[in-house]
Design an enzyme around this catalytic site. Structure first.
Site, mmCIF file in Angstrom:
data_model
loop_
_atom_site.group_PDB
_atom_site.id
_atom_site.type_symbol
_atom_site.label_atom_id
_atom_site.label_comp_id
_atom_site.label_asym_id
_atom_site.label_seq_id
_atom_site.Cartn_x
_atom_site.Cartn_y
_atom_site.Cartn_z
ATOM 1 N N MET A 1 -18.132 14.485 35.403
ATOM 2 C CA MET A 1 -18.623 14.881 36.729
ATOM 3 C C MET A 1 -17.789 16.059 37.220
ATOM 4 S SD MET A 1 -19.066 11.038 38.242
ATOM 5 C CE MET A 1 -19.533 11.591 39.874
ATOM 6 N N ASP A 2 -18.345 17.251 37.071
ATOM 7 C CA ASP A 2 -17.564 18.465 37.289
ATOM 8 C C ASP A 2 -18.380 19.482 38.084
ATOM 9 O OD1 ASP A 2 -15.417 20.277 36.922
ATOM 10 O OD2 ASP A 2 -16.465 21.196 35.235
#
Length: 293
Positions: A18-19
């Site tokens: 999750m970036d």
């Protein structure tokens, strides 16, 4: 769309990094922290897609140990958001209950704040009975930390094995059984310590012969010097003792002290198969210390 996709091969395990939340917020002129909230909302949709398709395992990289280096206000905000989202997952109408999802938190608990730690423990306990889908959330995690932890656990296990062996002592009754076995020309080797105890007993009972036990086996040189002082039966039993001890030593040398399987079973991710697909939501082609093993 889901119906069409489900016709083809469906992966067993998908992992997400999750970036890009902060970059997304900056691009959209959003307030600090709103990017992460938007990211969590998108995650909920992604999980629903995965579970509808029949993906059994989903892993998300939610918070790296390296993220603790960010400014304290941001870290605190993320901890509070994490606590809130974990609690939301446990609500009756959540997808966790809808799809029978079991939660596993891949983490170093000591690094989390007390409220988050309590939420993690509760979520793990409440969903322990679920067995249809699995969600692994990596918080306070890096892959190098996971590998080091696994090796440390392996060392603890092996040390316990060694200490247990050392605690085994040859008692007088055990010596009596050894002596009886020797007289019957059927010596039962209990351990290398048994060999040392037997030789010490021979020395105490017969001042004519001096025998010493090496750490890994038995010293044959002393026996050769005083070989004439032994009866034939004693020599047969003693030689068998040496051979059995040496055979055990060689077997121990052949087997690695810590094996691949030992490390793998102590990994945090041992609860799931290796991922089939890894997706980084920002599009960056970096692993960022995630699932390197």
């Amino acid at each position: 769309m889901l119906a069409i996709l489900s016709v083809g091969p469906v992966p067993s395990h998908i992992a997400f990094i999750m970036d890009g939340n902060r970059r997304y917020a900056k691009k959209k002129n959003m307030e600090e922290g709103d990017g992460h909230k938007a990211g969590f909302n998108v995650l909920t949709s992604l999980l629903r897609y995965c579970y509808e398709l029949g993906v059994r395992y989903v892993t998300v990289y939610a918070f790296s140990i390296d993220n603790f280096k960010r400014k304290s206000t941001e870290v605190q905000s993320l901890m509070e958001l994490m606590q809130k989202k974990i609690e939301e997952l446990l609500e009756q109408e959540s997808l966790i209950n809808e799809y029978g999802v079991r939660l596993h938190f891949i983490r170093d608990m000591q690094l989390l704040t007390e409220p988050v730690r309590a939420a993690v423990e509760k979520a793990t306990r409440v969903t322990a009975h679920n067995n249809q889908r699995v969600l692994l959330i990596c918080v306070a995690y890096t892959s190098r930390h996971e590998i080091v932890h696994a090796v440390q656990e392996c060392c603890k296990e092996k040390l316990n094995e060694v200490q247990t062996r050392k605690k085994v002592k040859v008692t007088n009754s055990a010596f009596s059984r050894i002596d009886q076995g020797l007289k019957g020309n059927d010596f039962d080797l209990l351990s290398q310590d048994s060999c040392k105890e037997y030789l010490n007993a021979i020395k105490a009972r017969s001042s004519e012969v001096e025998c010493a036990a090496r750490k890994d086996g038995l010293s044959e040189s002393n026996v050769e010097n005083d070989i004439g002082n032994y009866s034939e039966a004693q020599m047969i039993s003693y030689n068998g003792l040496v051979e059995m001890t040496e055979e055990r030593k060689h077997k121990q040398d052949e087997v690695p002290f810590i094996k691949l399987a030992d490390v793998e079973k102590n990994m945090y991710m041992a609860v799931a198969p290796d991922p089939d697909i890894l997706i980084r939501t920002s599009g960056e082609p970096r692993l960022s210390n995630f699932l390197l093993w």
